[in-house]
Write a protein that holds these residues in place. Structure first.
Motif, PDB file in Angstrom:
ATOM      1  N   GLY A  96      73.652  96.803  27.486  1.00 11.51           N
ATOM      2  CA  GLY A  96      73.054  96.047  26.373  1.00 11.51           C
ATOM      3  C   GLY A  96      72.390  96.951  25.363  1.00 11.51           C
ATOM      4  O   GLY A  96      71.174  96.906  25.188  1.00 11.51           O
ATOM      5  N   ARG A 112      77.827  87.937  34.878  1.00  5.75           N
ATOM      6  CA  ARG A 112      76.802  87.270  34.080  1.00  5.75           C
ATOM      7  C   ARG A 112      76.924  87.699  32.623  1.00  5.75           C
ATOM      8  O   ARG A 112      76.929  88.855  32.297  1.00  5.75           O
ATOM      9  N   LEU A 113      77.020  86.729  31.774  1.00  2.54           N
ATOM     10  CA  LEU A 113      77.043  86.987  30.344  1.00  2.54           C
ATOM     11  C   LEU A 113      76.450  85.779  29.652  1.00  2.54           C
ATOM     12  O   LEU A 113      77.038  84.701  29.646  1.00  2.54           O
ATOM     13  N   THR A 146      63.877 101.871  20.490  1.00  2.16           N
ATOM     14  CA  THR A 146      65.014 101.017  20.140  1.00  2.16           C
ATOM     15  C   THR A 146      64.560 100.026  19.068  1.00  2.16           C
ATOM     16  O   THR A 146      63.368  99.843  18.828  1.00  2.16           O
ATOM     17  N   GLY A 181      72.209  96.926  22.245  1.00  5.36           N
ATOM     18  CA  GLY A 181      71.705  96.349  20.998  1.00  5.36           C
ATOM     19  C   GLY A 181      72.495  96.899  19.822  1.00  5.36           C
ATOM     20  O   GLY A 181      73.710  96.723  19.748  1.00  5.36           O
ATOM     21  N   LEU A 199      67.367  98.782  28.554  1.00  9.09           N
ATOM     22  CA  LEU A 199      66.213  98.779  27.653  1.00  9.09           C
ATOM     23  C   LEU A 199      66.043  97.404  27.023  1.00  9.09           C
ATOM     24  O   LEU A 199      66.943  96.906  26.347  1.00  9.09           O
ATOM     25  N   HIS A 200      64.927  96.819  27.322  1.00  9.70           N
ATOM     26  CA  HIS A 200      64.594  95.491  26.789  1.00  9.70           C
ATOM     27  C   HIS A 200      65.687  94.467  27.058  1.00  9.70           C
ATOM     28  O   HIS A 200      66.224  93.852  26.127  1.00  9.70           O
ATOM     29  N   ASN A 245      80.645  92.365  28.900  1.00 12.95           N
ATOM     30  CA  ASN A 245      79.729  92.422  30.036  1.00 12.95           C
ATOM     31  C   ASN A 245      79.693  93.820  30.661  1.00 12.95           C
ATOM     32  O   ASN A 245      80.705  94.325  31.146  1.00 12.95           O
ATOM     33  N   ALA A 246      78.511  94.427  30.662  1.00 12.87           N
ATOM     34  CA  ALA A 246      78.351  95.776  31.212  1.00 12.87           C
ATOM     35  C   ALA A 246      78.775  95.846  32.680  1.00 12.87           C
ATOM     36  O   ALA A 246      79.343  96.848  33.124  1.00 12.87           O
ATOM     37  N   MET A 292      69.039  90.430  34.027  1.00 16.54           N
ATOM     38  CA  MET A 292      69.888  91.537  34.481  1.00 16.54           C
ATOM     39  C   MET A 292      69.281  92.214  35.703  1.00 16.54           C
ATOM     40  O   MET A 292      69.991  92.664  36.597  1.00 16.54           O
ATOM     41  N   GLU A 346      77.925  96.218  25.231  1.00 15.89           N
ATOM     42  CA  GLU A 346      77.162  95.237  24.456  1.00 15.89           C
ATOM     43  C   GLU A 346      78.133  94.144  24.000  1.00 15.89           C
ATOM     44  O   GLU A 346      79.118  94.439  23.323  1.00 15.89           O
ATOM     45  N   PRO A 347      77.851  92.892  24.355  1.00  9.06           N
ATOM     46  CA  PRO A 347      78.766  91.818  23.957  1.00  9.06           C
ATOM     47  C   PRO A 347      78.575  91.338  22.520  1.00  9.06           C
ATOM     48  O   PRO A 347      79.442  90.660  21.979  1.00  9.06           O
ATOM     49  N   ASP A 350      67.374  90.946  27.913  1.00  4.95           N
ATOM     50  CA  ASP A 350      66.933  89.599  27.538  1.00  4.95           C
ATOM     51  C   ASP A 350      65.998  89.081  28.634  1.00  4.95           C
ATOM     52  O   ASP A 350      66.368  89.090  29.815  1.00  4.95           O
ATOM     53  N   TYR A 409      64.681  96.823  19.218  1.00  7.09           N
ATOM     54  CA  TYR A 409      63.940  95.732  19.845  1.00  7.09           C
ATOM     55  C   TYR A 409      62.505  96.174  20.149  1.00  7.09           C
ATOM     56  O   TYR A 409      61.555  95.412  19.966  1.00  7.09           O
TER      57      TYR A 409
END
Ligand SMILES: C[S@@+](CC[C@H](N)C(=O)[O-])C[C@H]1O[C@@H](n2cnc3c(N)ncnc32)[C@H](O)[C@@H]1O
Length: 238
Positions: A64, A14-15, A210, A66, A133-134, A114-115, A148, A87-88, A136, A212
């Protein structure tokens, strides 16, 4: 640019979301050209602390990151531990590279992508901490499978954590909060480390704000913090 790969809740490939934003300045591009290759997780094969850092050590994994401020803070605090951050989003990766350079961190490795691709190559039971953390929020019900926190990723996180290892998750989104409680409550692999409401309403020590989260606070949002301990045995109900 938007990358979309379809999938159901168990899908690990998933990305979603954007992968680049504003054009990089010359100094930022130089970080990408010089520092990123030196810190990048190898493209193939098992990912171990010994291979990445020269010897075995507690391993932390951030999904992710950030702009990388949490990862950099933790890595600075725990110089004998190893940190893998994924992080993409190119502009976020540049932010993390800046922190690594400014703090002279020797214990951070980065995957721009993708992690879950990297997580899948970490041996089972090898991680001491996983951070989400946070993520999407994908608040629309029809996008729930993109979150996620879904069966596939959570099972993988459980598999990669060592018994007693910790999964930290934070969100300011009420839909994601309810979803996460649904996914995690009663999960056989995790104990929720909370005894009263302040445990998830107050940011725990060693968990820096963070970017975000700061934005969410400025908007007046509540933020919820979760710590889950990996059980020794999935079927152990005690
Ligand atoms: C809302 S931002 C939060 C960033 C950061 N954790 C913070 O709290 O400031 C979610 C991040 O997850 C990243 N992301 C989304 N899917 C991902 C994936 N499959 N692997 C790694 N990161 C991912 C996004 O690019 C984005 O930067």
């Amino acid at each position: 640019m938007t990358a979309f790969k379809s999938g159901d809740p168990t899908t690990l490939n998933r990305l979603y979301g954007r992968q680049s934003g504003h054009k990089l300045r010359a100094g930022q591009q130089e970080l990408v050209d010089t520092l990123l290759p030196a810190l990048s997780v190898p493209e193939e094969g098992p990912v171990t602390a010994a291979d990445l850092f020269g010897y075995d050590r507690p391993l932390h994994f951030e999904i992710g990151f950030g702009s990388g401020e949490h990862m950099a803070f933790r890595a600075d605090m725990l110089p004998d531990h190893g940190f893998i951050g994924c992080e993409p989003f190119l502009n976020g990766v540049v932010g993390a590279l800046g922190h690594v350079r400014d703090k002279a961190l020797g214990n951070v490795r980065i995957h721009m992508g993708n992690a879950l691709e990297v997580l899948s190559r970490i041996p089972d039971g090898a991680l001491s901490f996983v951070y989400l953390l946070h993520p999407d929020p994908w608040p629309k019900a029809r996008h729930a499978k993109r979150r996620m926190m879904n069966k596939g990723p959570v099972e993988m996180i459980a598999a990669k954590l060592k018994p007693g290892g910790e999964f930290r998750f934070g969100t300011d989104h009420p839909v994601y909060l309810r979803w996460a409680l649904m996914v995690m409550n009663g999960h056989p692999a995790f104990d929720w480390l909370a005894s009263d409401p302040k445990d998830f309403l107050v940011r725990p020590g060693g968990w820096p704000e963070t970017r975000y989260e700061a934005k969410a606070r400025r908007k007046g949002h509540e933020v919820w913090y979760f710590r889950y301990r990996r059980r020794a045995c999935e079927t152990d109900e005690s």
